[in-house]
Design a protein around this motif. Structure first.
Motif, short mmCIF file in Angstrom:
data_model
loop_
_atom_site.label_atom_id
_atom_site.label_comp_id
_atom_site.label_asym_id
_atom_site.label_seq_id
_atom_site.Cartn_x
_atom_site.Cartn_y
_atom_site.Cartn_z
N VAL A 106 34.39 48.05 41.00
CA VAL A 106 35.38 48.08 39.92
C VAL A 106 36.61 48.84 40.39
N SER B 258 40.09 50.45 39.45
CA SER B 258 40.76 51.00 38.26
C SER B 258 42.22 51.28 38.57
N THR B 259 43.07 50.86 37.65
CA THR B 259 44.51 51.11 37.76
C THR B 259 45.02 51.58 36.40
N PHE C 279 42.43 51.16 33.53
CA PHE C 279 41.90 49.79 33.35
C PHE C 279 41.01 49.42 34.53
N GLY C 280 39.71 49.33 34.29
CA GLY C 280 38.78 48.92 35.34
C GLY C 280 38.64 47.42 35.37
N ASN C 281 38.55 46.87 36.58
CA ASN C 281 38.47 45.41 36.73
C ASN C 281 37.49 45.07 37.87
N VAL C 282 36.62 44.13 37.62
CA VAL C 282 35.66 43.72 38.63
C VAL C 282 36.37 42.95 39.74
#
Lengths: 209, 209
Positions: free
Chosen positions: A56, A58-59, A69-72
């Motif tokens: 994940v 995160s930005t 904002f975590g994103n896979v």
């Protein structure tokens, strides 16, 4: 008999060396595929990163009040079992993470050992099921650079479908320039680990600890 | 013969109803364990959350220059297959995420379908391998409240070792108060999904779409 015993001993020693070197006889493979002792902190961190294929990212989401904002995402830090520790990503600005990173480079990348399948019966939040968070700056790599070409090789080797992803989505190589490392791989809190120790793991850690 | 046929028909219909209701005959189970059609957006989001046991919780790290800090955590949104969509966590301030959240509530929680095991051959970053990010505020739940007791039941039901975690670590229930939802479960970008639609999924979505 003595010769036979010596030959057996030599054979056993060779087997042992092959096992602890991860079965490689090529000499360029610093990391073993088998789970390192958690006390070998840098080696363990590199193992976890090299054996993982996603995490994940995160930005900072400027359009969500600055929320983290975590994103896979998928990633690669090298050819299989030759990871160098630096995670590369293949991102499009159609996805928010790349857009956020281009505005604010602060980022982290988080990996769990749980999906690797080596946590046994431990819960994903149990400290013996390891986790790592690499914090730093997420930067786009110049698409025409040698580093980008190498990173694409790393990425496509572990994620074969990536090379066929839509050209009009304009996927670009990004890398996380690591500044801090948070690793938990046993009881007792985060393990002390500098970026330099992490990046040079495997070369002298066995004598350094 | 007609009666037998009707009985077979009734039996098959009953089986079909049981299958699409996830095998439950208790009536309180809104979500099916089988993967919903990606077009049933809210239902799909709730399925992904309810079938997952862990994810990455991102908070703002004040001691790392305000970087977004992702951390692997376990969670529960309800008893098994009775998830209500709100993720509860069991955190200690010995871990940075809880400390960060108490200073700055902005947070997100990210889950991948990949470890659920239903992505087939799709890469973790392929849009057909779903992912969800719930963004909002991470708040501690009053330990003496009814909500905290319920949440502990939710958590301990899915993470049996939690109830035996060290008392002196002072684990507390936290919840994510969801404000925005980012869901990708097919090609074509994030699916539109409001928090209200998400929280009430399964009640009327089949007629709403």
């Amino acid at each position: 008999m003595g010769l036979i015993r010596n030959r057996n001993y030599a054979f056993n020693l060779l087997c042992f060396v092959l096992i602890i070197s991860g079965g490689s006889v090529h000499g360029r493979r610093l990391l073993s595929q088998s789970r390192p002792d958690p006390n070998y902190v840098a080696l363990f961190a590199r193992w976890l990163v090299s054996q993982s294929s996603w995490g994940v990212l995160s930005t900072i989401a400027d359009d969500l009040g600055g929320a983290p904002f975590g994103n896979v995402v998928s990633f690669s830090d090298g050819l299989p079992d030759q990871g160098a520790g630096v995670p590369y990503f293949y991102l499009t600005t159609l996805d928010p993470s790349a857009r956020y990173a281009l505005k604010d480079h602060r980022s982290s990348f988080t990996i769990s050992e749980y999906p690797v399948g080596t946590c046994g019966k431990a819960d994903p939040e149990n400290p013996t099921c390891s986790k790592i968070t690499l914090t730093g700056k997420l930067n786009e790599v110049d698409a025409k650079s040698k580093e980008a070409a190498t990173a694409r090789n790393y990425l496509f080797a572990k994620h074969t479908e990536m090379k066929d992803w839509p050209k009009d989505h304009d996927f670009q190589v990004f890398k996380l320039d690591i500044e801090e490392i948070f690793l938990i791989n046993f009881f007792g809190g985060p393990k002390p680990l500098t970026v330099d120790q992490y990046l040079h793991a495997g070369k002298d850690e066995l004598t350094a600890i």
